[in-house]
Design a protein around this motif. Structure first.
Motif, mmCIF file in Angstrom:
data_model
loop_
_atom_site.group_PDB
_atom_site.id
_atom_site.type_symbol
_atom_site.label_atom_id
_atom_site.label_comp_id
_atom_site.label_asym_id
_atom_site.label_seq_id
_atom_site.Cartn_x
_atom_site.Cartn_y
_atom_site.Cartn_z
ATOM 1 N N THR A 244 1.148 -5.167 -6.272
ATOM 2 C CA THR A 244 1.721 -4.175 -5.356
ATOM 3 C C THR A 244 2.250 -2.971 -6.124
ATOM 4 O OG1 THR A 244 2.327 -6.023 -3.937
ATOM 5 C CG2 THR A 244 3.289 -3.895 -3.406
ATOM 6 N N SER A 247 -0.909 -1.064 -7.200
ATOM 7 C CA SER A 247 -1.667 -0.401 -6.116
ATOM 8 C C SER A 247 -0.873 0.769 -5.545
ATOM 9 C CB SER A 247 -2.032 -1.399 -5.012
ATOM 10 O OG SER A 247 -0.882 -1.862 -4.356
ATOM 11 N N GLY A 351 -0.675 -12.499 0.576
ATOM 12 C CA GLY A 351 0.398 -11.511 0.733
ATOM 13 C C GLY A 351 -0.093 -10.140 1.150
#
Ligand code: HEM
Length: 402
Positions: A244, A247, A351
């Protein structure tokens, strides 16, 4: 660029870590199913190295391999990351995977996400941007993209606020294990001890958080063992936090270098979900994952033998022009077609919805508080790395909004 499609060697493409996409395009045309690897791991003990390494480059092959999980199995994770993390869901298959995934999924159910978004995630992102918005400049990687998933993960797990600094340090050491093995292994042990303490606390006094949910989760009288919970918690750092943070750094880097699209997004927040998907398609934080073949398998006229390690190159599949028009263009308005950065089949990302919600919150908090975002010239702002990709720094200037 000429490459032997029979080569065992890592190709000597000069910029494979900086810009692999020209090479990927070449491979999709010349050898979509290639006997060779981009990832000669120095971490792998020699006795565990496999004789045959293959890489899949086109969307169809990568998609098929994710779906055919009995042929393209993931057990080799038990001999790689499993040695550091303990046995994780990633290396499981069949009933064991199904049961384990059902148990851990309980902690990530949609109703929890609906509650976390306003109560945990939005306030964390707002507070983070408040911490630097009056400075007029910041490194968005340090101040924001690394920090928000770290704080969100710690909060969702239910870790005490005073442990955040230690959690941040250990998380960073663990996910940097390829650069510093010793620090990574130490972090794994320290996190194991720390998480065991958190699990023990919840066994005596239950709490309403992810660790509490993992301790309580039960299906048909089956519960997760402490070892399974702790391995899963360790896995969340590379699987959830690292992906995360990378990204979202990639998305910000892309927007800061495509300023027309940045301005559109600031003016029309309903475009945010599409921008997030396009960012993850165009520059996936994780370029490839590995599988091992359980029997000989034919693909594109090639025979991959049983026992081979096969890298599924999602970074290449996401730029396949058989699926996307002008795949090498970053375009938040492109017609939506699912990318493959969240994998597929039984191991598809658990997730992904959390990652989307977190990234949306981060963008909204930023756009609500600052404007005139401008990237300062800096070599470190390039998206690079293999297999994980993101910018090292994103130094920006901006104007705080009132
Ligand atoms: C943009 C962010 C993310 C990306 C690109 C991503 C990507 C992936 C990929 C490619 C896999 C499959 C790995 C494999 O099969 O070898 C995976 C699995 C997984 N991801 Fe994510 N992930 C992201 C965020 C998250 C988050 C926030 C969480 C935290 C809950 C998470 C938890 C997991 C877990 C637990 C698995 C294993 C699922 C299984 O084996 O059944 N991921 N992810």
């Amino acid at each position: 660029m000429t490459l032997s499609t029979e080569s065992h060697d890592k190709p000597t493409v000069p910029d494979i870590e900086t810009d692999p996409y020209g090479f990927f395009e070449h491979m999709r045309r010349a050898a979509p199913v290639w006997r060779g690897t981009l990832m000669e791991s120095d971490l792998m003990p020699p006795e565990l190295k496999v004789a045959e390494n293959w890489t899949l480059f086109d969307f169809e092959s990568v998609f098929t391999a994710f779906r055919e999980d009995t042929v393209f199995a993931s057990e080799m994770y038990n001999n790689t990351i499993g040695l550091v993390f303990g046995p994780t869901i990633l290396g499981m298959h069949g009933k064991q995977h199904h049961d384990h995934r059902s148990l851990v999924s309980k902690a990530f159910k949609q109703s929890a996400l609906n509650q976390w978004e306003p109560e945990v995630i939005d306030p964390i992102c707002d507070q983070l941007v408040d911490e630097f918005k009056d400075d007029g400049q910041a490194d968005l990687v340090k101040a924001l993209t690394f920090e928000f998933p770290t704080r969100v993960t710690a909060a969702l797990l239910g870790l005490p606020q005073e442990d955040l600094e230690m959690f941040r340090r250990l998380s960073l050491d663990l996910i940097s294990i390829t650069e510093n093995i010793e620090a990574g292994l130490n972090a794994s042990v320290e996190l194991g001890t720390y998480f065991q303490g958190q699990v023990d606390q919840r066994r005596s006094t239950m709490t309403d958080d992810v660790i509490g949910d993992l301790v309580a989760a039960e299906i048909d009288g089956e519960k997760l063992t402490d070892e399974a919970i702790i391995s899963f918690l360790r896995l969340l750092l590379p699987a959830g936090l690292e992906t995360t943070y990378r990204s979202s750094g990639n998305l910000l880097a892309l927007l800061l270098t495509h300023t027309d699209q940045l301005q559109e997004l600031q003016a029309d927040r309903s475009l945010i979900p599409a921008a997030i998907e396009e960012g993850i398609r165009y520059e996936t934080p994780l370029v490839l994952v590995a599988r091992n073949t359980t029997r000989d398998v034919e693909m594109h006229g090639m025979t991959i033998p049983e026992g081979a390690q096969v890298n599924l190159c999602m970074g290449s599949a996401n730029r396949d022009d058989k699926r996307w028009e002008n795949p090498n263009v970053f375009d938040i308005h492109r017609p939506r077609r699912a990318h493959i950065s969240f994998a597929g089949g039984i191991h598809s990302c658990l997730g992904m919805h959390l990652a989307r919600v977190e990234t949306k919150a981060m963008l909204n908090s930023l756009f609500d508080r600052v404007t005139d975002l401008q990237l300062l010239d800096d070599d470190d702002t390039k998206i690079e790395g293999m297999p994980f990709r993101s910018p090292k720094h994103l130094p920006v200037t901006f104007r705080p909004l009132a």
